[in-house]
Design a protein around this motif. Structure first.
Motif, short mmCIF file in Angstrom:
data_model
loop_
_atom_site.label_atom_id
_atom_site.label_comp_id
_atom_site.label_asym_id
_atom_site.label_seq_id
_atom_site.Cartn_x
_atom_site.Cartn_y
_atom_site.Cartn_z
N ARG A 265 0.82 -1.20 0.00
CA ARG A 265 0.00 0.00 0.00
C ARG A 265 0.86 1.26 0.00
NH1 ARG A 265 -4.72 0.14 -1.81
NH2 ARG A 265 -5.26 1.92 -0.48
N ARG A 266 1.95 1.25 0.76
CA ARG A 266 2.83 2.41 0.79
C ARG A 266 3.44 2.68 -0.59
NH1 ARG A 266 5.12 4.57 5.50
NH2 ARG A 266 7.12 4.81 4.42
N LEU A 267 3.88 1.63 -1.27
CA LEU A 267 4.49 1.81 -2.59
C LEU A 267 3.44 2.27 -3.61
CD1 LEU A 267 7.51 1.37 -3.30
CD2 LEU A 267 6.83 0.34 -1.14
N MET A 268 2.25 1.74 -3.50
CA MET A 268 1.17 2.21 -4.38
C MET A 268 0.91 3.70 -4.17
SD MET A 268 -1.71 -0.78 -4.22
CE MET A 268 -1.55 -2.32 -5.14
N MET A 269 0.88 4.10 -2.91
CA MET A 269 0.61 5.51 -2.62
C MET A 269 1.71 6.41 -3.17
SD MET A 269 -2.30 5.64 -0.90
CE MET A 269 -2.44 6.94 0.32
N LYS A 270 2.95 5.96 -3.07
CA LYS A 270 4.07 6.75 -3.60
C LYS A 270 3.93 6.96 -5.10
CE LYS A 270 7.52 5.29 -0.14
NZ LYS A 270 8.08 6.59 0.29
N ILE A 271 3.60 5.89 -5.82
CA ILE A 271 3.46 6.00 -7.28
C ILE A 271 2.23 6.83 -7.64
CG2 ILE A 271 3.05 4.69 -9.40
CD1 ILE A 271 4.70 2.39 -8.12
N ALA A 272 1.13 6.58 -6.94
CA ALA A 272 -0.09 7.34 -7.21
C ALA A 272 0.12 8.83 -6.97
CB ALA A 272 -1.23 6.83 -6.33
N GLU A 273 0.90 9.16 -5.96
CA GLU A 273 1.18 10.58 -5.68
C GLU A 273 1.92 11.22 -6.85
OE1 GLU A 273 2.80 13.21 -1.96
OE2 GLU A 273 4.00 11.46 -2.54
N ARG A 274 2.87 10.49 -7.43
CA ARG A 274 3.62 11.06 -8.56
C ARG A 274 2.72 11.27 -9.77
NH1 ARG A 274 9.75 8.44 -8.31
NH2 ARG A 274 9.92 8.45 -6.02
N TRP A 275 1.85 10.32 -10.04
CA TRP A 275 0.93 10.51 -11.16
C TRP A 275 -0.07 11.62 -10.85
CZ3 TRP A 275 2.12 9.67 -15.72
CH2 TRP A 275 2.80 8.54 -16.14
N ALA A 276 -0.48 11.72 -9.61
CA ALA A 276 -1.40 12.79 -9.22
C ALA A 276 -0.78 14.16 -9.50
CB ALA A 276 -1.77 12.66 -7.76
N ARG A 277 0.46 14.33 -9.09
CA ARG A 277 1.13 15.62 -9.31
C ARG A 277 1.29 15.88 -10.81
NH1 ARG A 277 2.35 17.58 -4.50
NH2 ARG A 277 2.93 16.18 -2.78
N ALA A 278 1.59 14.85 -11.58
CA ALA A 278 1.73 15.02 -13.02
C ALA A 278 0.42 15.48 -13.66
CB ALA A 278 2.20 13.72 -13.66
N ASP A 279 -0.70 15.07 -13.08
CA ASP A 279 -2.02 15.44 -13.61
C ASP A 279 -2.56 16.73 -13.01
OD1 ASP A 279 -2.06 13.20 -15.20
OD2 ASP A 279 -3.27 12.00 -13.81
N GLY A 280 -1.81 17.35 -12.10
CA GLY A 280 -2.29 18.56 -11.46
C GLY A 280 -3.27 18.30 -10.33
N ALA A 281 -3.28 17.08 -9.81
CA ALA A 281 -4.16 16.74 -8.69
C ALA A 281 -3.52 17.15 -7.37
CB ALA A 281 -4.47 15.25 -8.68
N LEU A 282 -4.36 17.48 -6.40
CA LEU A 282 -3.86 17.96 -5.11
C LEU A 282 -4.11 16.98 -3.96
CD1 LEU A 282 -4.97 21.71 -5.27
CD2 LEU A 282 -2.75 20.72 -5.87
N ALA A 283 -4.76 15.85 -4.26
CA ALA A 283 -5.07 14.87 -3.22
C ALA A 283 -5.24 13.49 -3.85
CB ALA A 283 -6.34 15.26 -2.47
N LEU A 284 -5.17 12.47 -2.99
CA LEU A 284 -5.44 11.10 -3.39
C LEU A 284 -6.79 10.67 -2.80
CD1 LEU A 284 -1.93 9.49 -2.71
CD2 LEU A 284 -2.83 10.30 -4.90
N ILE A 285 -7.43 9.71 -3.45
CA ILE A 285 -8.70 9.16 -2.98
C ILE A 285 -8.56 7.64 -2.91
CG2 ILE A 285 -11.18 8.92 -3.39
CD1 ILE A 285 -10.91 11.37 -5.29
#
Length: 397
Positions: A265-285
């Motif tokens: 889960r931690r590694l998923m969150m790390k990758i998701a955060e990078r894609w989120a920032r690339a898309d201009g997202a400010l949070a994860l769901i």
């Protein structure tokens, strides 16, 4: 007489000086939903009017509008000139259609005079139009408390008459709250989480992790289909399909067995955060609910959040599973979610997962492996699709 769809909005009324922004976004959402139906959309005095819909497309248009966030209700209406003869004639015609083959029914007239220049006030319209209908339809009787039929009249730049009020999706218009990235699996919870956050005005990106060959192409297609079902409400979703096999095997082979689920889960969150920032997202769901599984204990959630710097929204955190299933059925994701194709969260599951992990222990276990190179490779090998309610296409690089 002109056929019109009368659209009402709810929570937007509470906005102050920013209200025009929310109204514009709602109109944009309506135009997008009806873009291929030749609709004209205009707004006036807290109402939105949809014109130009052909009779054969009316049911389809209403169905689409029920999925546009920000809409409180929709009424198929007729618009006539503000002349008593036209109003009375249209009311009789509309009542006849509404009654169908019924010989008896209760009714009431509910008038609203937004244009105060009209010669009759609301109570006078109620009384006079009620009398016209009683004389025209012997099987009608008045019930002001629980009528079977409500004959509604709104006097604006024209007179609008309708007998039906269809509930909308409510919420806030898409795009009024920014963007967030949804971690979407093939299960029941995450599509519901995405729907609920989109309902609050968020635009969505999505990140899915797959572990081929341990998960199949059908599991991947299932997630694309689920994303499309959410997109029926949220609008287009940028979906990142991330290969996770190498990282998952490294966790399984080199880290303490009881920690594998939380580390994943931690590694998923790390990758998701990078894609989120690339898309201009400010949070994860995420679709996590407190205590549902070992990785969703309070301690596990705290350890998971430690892996990222951006906020993590968990709209299902206090929901029972039955509550989540009810929403999944309502938004039509449930039957797809229960298709028997495994996702990567169901492979390499430890027999005795840790339920009260400590941040320091997980950080130390993570440091045992050079995950950064694997993360970069997973990012480079990610496939990105633009998913809409009608299908998906590969995103431009």
């Amino acid at each position: 007489m002109e056929n019109v769809l009368l659209v009402r909005y709810g929570e937007i009324h509470l906005k102050g000086l920013n209200r025009p922004f929310f109204e514009r976004k709602l109109v944009e959402g309506i135009k997008h939903a009806l873009s291929d139906l030749g609709a004209t959309v205009r707004m006036e005095q807290g109402r939105i009017f949809v014109l130009g819909i052909k009779d054969k497309d009316r049911d389809e248009a209403v169905d689409r509008l029920t999925r546009v966030f920000g809409i409180h209700s929709i009424s198929p209406a007729v618009a006539v000139e503000k002349e008593w003869g036209a109003i009375a004639g249209s009311a009789k015609e509309l009542m006849q259609r509404t009654l169908g083959e019924s010989e008896q029914a209760t009714f009431k007239v509910m008038a609203r005079r937004a244009d105060k220049r009209f010669s009759m006030n609301s109570e006078e319209i109620n009384r006079e139009l009620g009398q016209v209908l009683l004389e025209s339809f012997p099987g009608l009787s008045v019930d002001v408390h629980s009528p079977k039929i409500k004959m509604c009249v709104e006097i604006r730049e024209k007179a609008y008459l309708y007998c039906e009020e269809i509930p909308g999706a409510n919420g806030m218009p898409t795009g009024t709250a920014g963007r967030a990235a949804l971690l979407i699996s093939g299960g029941i919870d995450s599509p519901v989480a995405g729907y609920l956050m989109a309902k609050r005005g968020l635009e969505l990106s999505a990140v899915h992790f797959y572990s081929y060959p341990y998960t199949s192409e059908r599991a991947r297609d299932k997630v694309v289909d689920l994303t499309g079902l959410v997109a029926r409400y949220s609008g287009p979703i940028r979906l990142h399909l991330v290969p996770f096999t190498e990282i998952q095997l490294a966790i399984y082979e080199q880290c303490p067995p009881k920690e594998t689920t939380v580390l994943m889960r931690r590694l998923m969150m790390k990758i998701a955060e990078r894609w989120a920032r690339a898309d201009g997202a400010l949070a994860l769901i995420t679709g996590e609910a407190l205590g549902q599984v070992a990785s969703q204990t309070l301690e596990s959630l705290c350890v998971t959040d430690d892996a990222v710097d951006m906020p993590v929204f968990r709209p299902l955190i206090g929901f029972d599973k039955d509550d989540i299933i009810d929403i999944a059925k309502k938004i039509n994701t449930f039957n797809t979610s229960i298709l028997p194709y495994e996702d990567c969260c169901t492979v390499f599951v430890p027999q005795h997962p840790v339920t009260k992990p400590k941040v320091e222990d997980l950080r130390n276990s993570e440091a045992m492996v050079d995950f950064e190179c694997m993360i970069q490779k997973a990012m480079a090998d990610t496939e990105t699709l633009i998913v809409t309610q009608s299908g998906s296409e590969k995103a431009e690089a």
